[in-house]
Design a protein around this motif. Structure first.
Motif, mmCIF file in Angstrom:
data_model
loop_
_atom_site.group_PDB
_atom_site.id
_atom_site.type_symbol
_atom_site.label_atom_id
_atom_site.label_comp_id
_atom_site.label_asym_id
_atom_site.label_seq_id
_atom_site.Cartn_x
_atom_site.Cartn_y
_atom_site.Cartn_z
ATOM 1 N N THR A 407 36.346 32.407 49.259
ATOM 2 C CA THR A 407 36.379 33.780 48.747
ATOM 3 C C THR A 407 37.380 33.895 47.596
ATOM 4 O OG1 THR A 407 35.793 34.672 50.920
ATOM 5 C CG2 THR A 407 36.818 36.186 49.352
ATOM 6 N N LEU A 408 38.592 33.367 47.801
ATOM 7 C CA LEU A 408 39.611 33.420 46.754
ATOM 8 C C LEU A 408 39.187 32.616 45.529
ATOM 9 C CD1 LEU A 408 42.849 33.046 48.924
ATOM 10 C CD2 LEU A 408 41.940 35.128 47.850
ATOM 11 N N LEU A 409 38.545 31.475 45.761
ATOM 12 C CA LEU A 409 38.062 30.657 44.642
ATOM 13 C C LEU A 409 37.024 31.426 43.831
ATOM 14 C CD1 LEU A 409 37.907 27.947 43.144
ATOM 15 C CD2 LEU A 409 36.166 27.226 44.818
ATOM 16 N N ALA A 410 36.098 32.078 44.535
ATOM 17 C CA ALA A 410 35.048 32.842 43.838
ATOM 18 C C ALA A 410 35.656 33.975 43.017
ATOM 19 C CB ALA A 410 34.050 33.395 44.855
ATOM 20 N N LEU A 411 36.617 34.689 43.605
ATOM 21 C CA LEU A 411 37.242 35.795 42.878
ATOM 22 C C LEU A 411 38.040 35.278 41.680
ATOM 23 C CD1 LEU A 411 38.448 37.999 45.875
ATOM 24 C CD2 LEU A 411 36.521 38.436 44.334
ATOM 25 N N GLY A 412 38.727 34.155 41.881
ATOM 26 C CA GLY A 412 39.483 33.574 40.776
ATOM 27 C C GLY A 412 38.583 33.153 39.629
ATOM 28 N N LEU A 413 37.488 32.496 39.955
ATOM 29 C CA LEU A 413 36.534 32.090 38.917
ATOM 30 C C LEU A 413 35.897 33.308 38.255
ATOM 31 C CD1 LEU A 413 34.785 29.077 40.698
ATOM 32 C CD2 LEU A 413 36.418 28.992 38.809
ATOM 33 N N GLY A 414 35.709 34.377 39.048
ATOM 34 C CA GLY A 414 35.153 35.602 38.480
ATOM 35 C C GLY A 414 36.085 36.222 37.453
ATOM 36 N N VAL A 415 37.380 36.275 37.774
ATOM 37 C CA VAL A 415 38.364 36.821 36.828
ATOM 38 C C VAL A 415 38.416 35.951 35.574
ATOM 39 C CG1 VAL A 415 40.822 37.227 36.463
ATOM 40 C CG2 VAL A 415 39.749 37.930 38.614
ATOM 41 N N ARG A 416 38.446 34.652 35.763
ATOM 42 C CA ARG A 416 38.504 33.735 34.620
ATOM 43 C C ARG A 416 37.267 33.888 33.739
ATOM 44 N NH1 ARG A 416 36.717 28.545 33.375
ATOM 45 N NH2 ARG A 416 38.159 27.283 32.104
ATOM 46 N N GLY A 417 36.093 33.938 34.371
ATOM 47 C CA GLY A 417 34.858 34.062 33.594
ATOM 48 C C GLY A 417 34.771 35.366 32.833
ATOM 49 N N THR A 418 35.283 36.451 33.449
ATOM 50 C CA THR A 418 35.258 37.759 32.786
ATOM 51 C C THR A 418 36.202 37.773 31.579
ATOM 52 O OG1 THR A 418 34.748 38.855 34.887
ATOM 53 C CG2 THR A 418 35.634 40.227 33.123
ATOM 54 N N LEU A 419 37.415 37.222 31.737
ATOM 55 C CA LEU A 419 38.387 37.200 30.635
ATOM 56 C C LEU A 419 37.928 36.316 29.481
ATOM 57 C CD1 LEU A 419 41.735 36.985 32.665
ATOM 58 C CD2 LEU A 419 40.740 38.996 31.532
ATOM 59 N N ARG A 420 37.146 35.298 29.768
ATOM 60 C CA ARG A 420 36.695 34.378 28.734
ATOM 61 C C ARG A 420 35.284 34.694 28.244
ATOM 62 N NH1 ARG A 420 39.210 29.573 28.054
ATOM 63 N NH2 ARG A 420 37.217 28.497 27.751
ATOM 64 N N ALA A 421 34.773 35.863 28.615
ATOM 65 C CA ALA A 421 33.403 36.216 28.235
ATOM 66 C C ALA A 421 33.214 36.239 26.713
ATOM 67 C CB ALA A 421 33.028 37.575 28.821
ATOM 68 N N GLY A 422 34.204 36.743 25.967
ATOM 69 C CA GLY A 422 34.090 36.784 24.514
ATOM 70 C C GLY A 422 34.003 35.391 23.927
ATOM 71 N N HIS A 423 34.847 34.480 24.396
ATOM 72 C CA HIS A 423 34.828 33.099 23.927
ATOM 73 C C HIS A 423 33.481 32.452 24.235
ATOM 74 C CE1 HIS A 423 36.226 29.062 23.001
ATOM 75 N NE2 HIS A 423 35.810 28.660 24.204
ATOM 76 N N TRP A 424 32.970 32.720 25.449
ATOM 77 C CA TRP A 424 31.666 32.160 25.852
ATOM 78 C C TRP A 424 30.570 32.667 24.913
ATOM 79 C CZ3 TRP A 424 27.040 34.288 27.396
ATOM 80 C CH2 TRP A 424 26.141 33.445 28.046
ATOM 81 N N ALA A 425 30.591 33.957 24.575
ATOM 82 C CA ALA A 425 29.553 34.551 23.729
ATOM 83 C C ALA A 425 29.607 33.997 22.311
ATOM 84 C CB ALA A 425 29.711 36.068 23.716
ATOM 85 N N ARG A 426 30.805 33.796 21.784
ATOM 86 C CA ARG A 426 30.925 33.271 20.420
ATOM 87 C C ARG A 426 30.353 31.855 20.322
ATOM 88 N NH1 ARG A 426 35.803 36.116 20.795
ATOM 89 N NH2 ARG A 426 36.955 34.244 21.434
ATOM 90 N N ARG A 427 30.576 31.049 21.366
ATOM 91 C CA ARG A 427 30.067 29.675 21.339
ATOM 92 C C ARG A 427 28.549 29.628 21.385
ATOM 93 N NH1 ARG A 427 32.775 25.709 25.479
ATOM 94 N NH2 ARG A 427 31.344 24.347 24.339
ATOM 95 N N ARG A 428 27.939 30.690 21.903
ATOM 96 C CA ARG A 428 26.474 30.695 22.032
ATOM 97 C C ARG A 428 25.812 31.638 21.029
ATOM 98 N NH1 ARG A 428 29.102 29.106 25.987
ATOM 99 N NH2 ARG A 428 28.323 27.572 27.486
#
Length: 513
Positions: A407-428
């Motif tokens: 559960t903690l791993l999923a939430l941690g990855l969720g926070v990380r993925g949300t904060l890096r969403a802009g970087h992810w979008a620029r690469r694609r």
């Protein structure tokens, strides 16, 4: 403390359901060898004896080591009550005693079956005649229902199943008559007599048949012909969990602790509506082990009738379900047993014909995550066979911490993925939409798992339920899948917004020029 064996995980649903729970635990990496490495007692140790002191010591050790809030236990041998006692406390804080009334869930089915067979002994019912002969109101959408016999109801081979009629997901009736009437639009899942499927409405219909044939309410018939003759003075049958003393309030296990909860309203009469005590369960066990004769020498059924209720039908060949009892020969000498599970209570009754021993345990913890009754009963069975059992905690007491980490791993990855969403979008940026969609698919899976969690549970347990019921049965699993779904959905939304935002800006810039 040791990790439970498969036999300790056996439930009222079927041995296959028990294996499903064990498989799910194994998938989380829960093996006895890797977790605790418990060692058996030395071969030279003298055999244990099933004495009141030994029973008391084992149960008290279990309660202390697992944090079980409360339990009652009844142990008999032949015509004699060996031990009855209560341990811990109820959800209201009252001390548990041998006279504390608790719901026994599906242990009720054997009592309903006996009420039907008493009518058969009296010549009022033929077990191999169609149910409709005695209960004309019994109608289903499937014409094959006209061939269902009384025996097939009791052995759960009627062709009815949760897959065709998921009763726990529907509006709950208030009487046996309503419960039978609600089945008018239900199909069958199989031809009558061809498959075993555990399905509570089989016993709703059987109880309604008892009402109609006997001419009095089911609860009154059960009290007059079964409970009072056996001296079960504090036992009664109720129509719904909301009518039971304390409204079936008990506990659920989660993350190493227990939480008191009320049971949602379920219709229960005939299938899982009996409330009783350890003292009364001892009288029931004696009658079952003594060929239908009570501790006081009063006969409530013939020895032949009791044997019929303990014996599965010849077909289907792989059937193990008799009439409110399951025959288990998979792990040593014959055991005749049945468990009962509510969302807030667990029960297990076991007969050991080889020694004439009867064991019944009821705990105030709910199914799956708090499967304590099975663990205690397994230990007492081992004690009856001269072994030296160790308290075996429910699987959830270890699995919940694995689920908490996930559960903690999923939430941690969720926070990380949300904060890096802009970087992810620029690469694609500029890539084909279908390539972007393919990369997003893994994030859809946790959402689908959460949405379909109750259906997955239904496949594993061969019972249909709701997401709310799964949350009662295994809170940590529901929280884990819910957290993973929330994290995934949040990441997907953030990435979609990051992809769309530059395109909107570009569109606005073109309009401005």
């Amino acid at each position: 403390m040791k990790i439970p064996t498969l036999s300790a995980l056996r439930t009222h649903r079927s041995p296959r359901a028990a294996r499903a729970v064990a498989a799910l635990a194994a998938a989380l990496g829960l093996t006895a060898a890797t977790l605790l490495g418990a060692t058996p007692a030395p071969a030279s140790a003298p055999p244990a004896r099933l004495t009141p002191a030994a029973v008391d010591r084992f149960v008290r050790d279990y309660v202390e080591e697992t944090g079980l809030p409360g339990a009652v236990v009844a142990v008999t041998r032949g015509e004699r009550v060996l031990h009855t006692a209560g341990y811990g406390h109820t959800a209201s804080g009252a001390a548990m005693t041998a006279r504390t009334r608790l719901p026994v869930a599906s242990l009720s089915k054997a009592m309903t079956a006996l009420a039907v067979l008493q009518l058969a002994e009296a010549g009022k019912v033929d077990l191999d005649r169609p149910v409709r002969r005695y209960l004309p109101e019994f109608r289903m959408a499937d014409p094959r229902a006209g061939r269902i016999t009384v025996r097939q109801l009791l052995t759960q081979t009627s062709g009815m199943a949760d897959s065709a009629y998921p009763d726990l997901t529907r509006a709950q009736p208030h009487s046996l008559k309503e419960a039978v009437a609600a089945m008018r639009d239900a199909p069958l899942a199989a031809d009558p007599g061809t498959n075993y499927r555990y399905h509570n409405p089989n016993y709703f219909v059987a109880a309604r048949l008892v009402e109609v044939v006997s001419g009095r309410p089911f609860a009154e018939q059960l009290a007059a012909e079964v409970f009072r003759p056996l001296g079960m003075t504090r036992t009664a049958s109720y129509a719904g969990t909301d009518e039971m003393p304390g409204e079936a309030r008990g506990y659920v296990r989660a993350y190493g602790t227990t939480v008191a909860v009320d049971h949602p309203r379920w219709f229960a009469e005939g299938g899982h509506g009996v409330v009783t005590t350890a003292d009364d369960l001892a009288q029931w066990l004696i009658a079952q082990s003594n060929g239908g004769v009570s501790a006081e020498g009063r006969r409530i059924a013939s020895a032949r009738t009791i044997d019929v209720t303990h014996t599965p039908p010849a077909t289907p060949r792989d059937g193990v379900y008799a009439m409110g009892w399951i025959r288990n020969t998979a792990e040593g000498p014959l055991q005749i047993q049945h468990s009962g599970q509510l969302l807030t209570h667990n029960a297990l009754a076991t007969l050991l014909p080889e020694s004439g021993t009867g064991i019944a345990v009821v705990t105030n913890t709910g199914m799956i995550a708090g499967d304590d009754a099975a663990q205690i009963a397994q230990g007492l069975t081992e004690l009856a066979r001269g072994e030296r059992p160790e308290p075996a905690a429910p699987v959830s007491m270890t699995a919940d911490w694995v689920l908490a980490a996930l559960t903690l791993l999923a939430l941690g990855l969720g926070v990380r993925g949300t904060l890096r969403a802009g970087h992810w979008a620029r690469r694609r940026s500029g890539r084909a939409w279908w390539r972007v969609a393919l990369r997003a698919l893994p994030y859809v899976l946790p959402v689908l798992l959460f949405v379909q969690l109750s259906a997955l549970f239904g496949v594993l347990m061969r019972r249909a339920g709701t997401l709310e019921q799964v949350a009662y049965a295994w809170p940590a699993l529901a929280v884990c899948t819910g957290a993973a779904a929330l994290a995934s959905a949040t990441v997907l939304a953030a990435r979609l917004a990051a992809l769309v935002r530059p395109r909107r800006r570009a569109g606005a810039a073109k309009v401005g020029t």
